[in-house]
Design a protein around this motif. Structure first.
Motif, short mmCIF file in Angstrom:
data_model
loop_
_atom_site.label_atom_id
_atom_site.label_comp_id
_atom_site.label_asym_id
_atom_site.label_seq_id
_atom_site.Cartn_x
_atom_site.Cartn_y
_atom_site.Cartn_z
N ARG B 49 -21.10 72.30 61.12
CA ARG B 49 -21.26 73.60 61.17
C ARG B 49 -22.71 74.25 61.23
O ARG B 49 -23.20 75.23 61.94
N LEU B 50 -23.47 73.69 60.19
CA LEU B 50 -24.77 74.05 59.94
C LEU B 50 -25.58 73.75 61.30
O LEU B 50 -26.24 74.66 61.84
N VAL B 51 -25.35 72.54 61.90
CA VAL B 51 -26.15 72.07 62.97
C VAL B 51 -26.13 73.01 64.20
O VAL B 51 -27.01 72.98 64.80
N LYS B 52 -24.93 73.50 64.19
CA LYS B 52 -24.63 74.43 65.67
C LYS B 52 -25.47 75.65 65.47
O LYS B 52 -25.72 76.24 66.28
N LEU B 53 -26.11 76.02 64.22
CA LEU B 53 -26.49 77.34 63.86
C LEU B 53 -28.06 77.17 64.08
O LEU B 53 -28.77 77.86 64.14
N LEU B 54 -28.49 75.97 63.84
CA LEU B 54 -29.78 75.70 63.53
C LEU B 54 -30.73 75.82 64.77
O LEU B 54 -30.26 75.21 65.65
N GLN B 55 -31.98 76.20 64.80
CA GLN B 55 -32.85 76.12 65.90
C GLN B 55 -33.86 75.17 65.47
O GLN B 55 -34.99 75.62 64.91
N LEU B 56 -34.07 74.15 65.79
CA LEU B 56 -34.95 73.26 65.60
C LEU B 56 -36.18 72.90 66.72
O LEU B 56 -35.80 73.49 67.61
#
Lengths: 91, 91
Positions: B49-56
């Motif tokens: 769920r975190l990965v979907k929100l992050l902007q790398l």
């Protein structure tokens, strides 16, 4: 051992002093998070110097021990790999 | 296992979304640091769920595993003791 040091320090001057001190003991991986690869003696030294700078309870500083075999489990999204102190010393 | 989640997220809206998500998995111990006491399944769920929100690479988020016997070694100056998820579930 790899120590993770994270802090919340509202006063800029004090926050900068803490960051400067920590730069001498490890690597800044986020704005207020440092990874410090230290033996016990160095860690005790760091703690005693940190305590002198902190203003409790207003400041918050936490040190987390990352035991050696937990290093591969560290999850990093963005930013550098976990810090490893160099084995050599430049003379 | 106790996971320490620390993040640097420059965009306020995104940072608030991440904090809100993490509040459902653990305790906020500093402005951008959470302690999450999770089994592996829950941790994998949180990560996805975190990965979907992050902007790398603009965002930085790091998860550190704190193996059970390292809990007593956690050093706290100011703020609460390390988080321990309740053993009971309120129904």
């Amino acid at each position: 051992m790899l120590w993770l040091v994270a802090y919340d320090i509202p006063v800029t001057k004090r926050r900068n002093k803490i960051a400067k001190l920590l730069l001498g003991y490890g690597k800044r991986v986020q704005y207020s998070v440092f990874e410090c690869d230290l033996d016990d003696e160095k860690f005790q030294q760091l703690k005693s110097r940190l305590v002198k700078l902190l203003q409790l309870p207003e400041d918050s500083l936490r040190c987390y021990p990352l035991i050696e075999n937990s290093r591969p489990k560290i999850v990093v999204y963005g930013g550098d790999e976990p810090y490893k102190a160099p084995d050599y010393i430049v003379v």
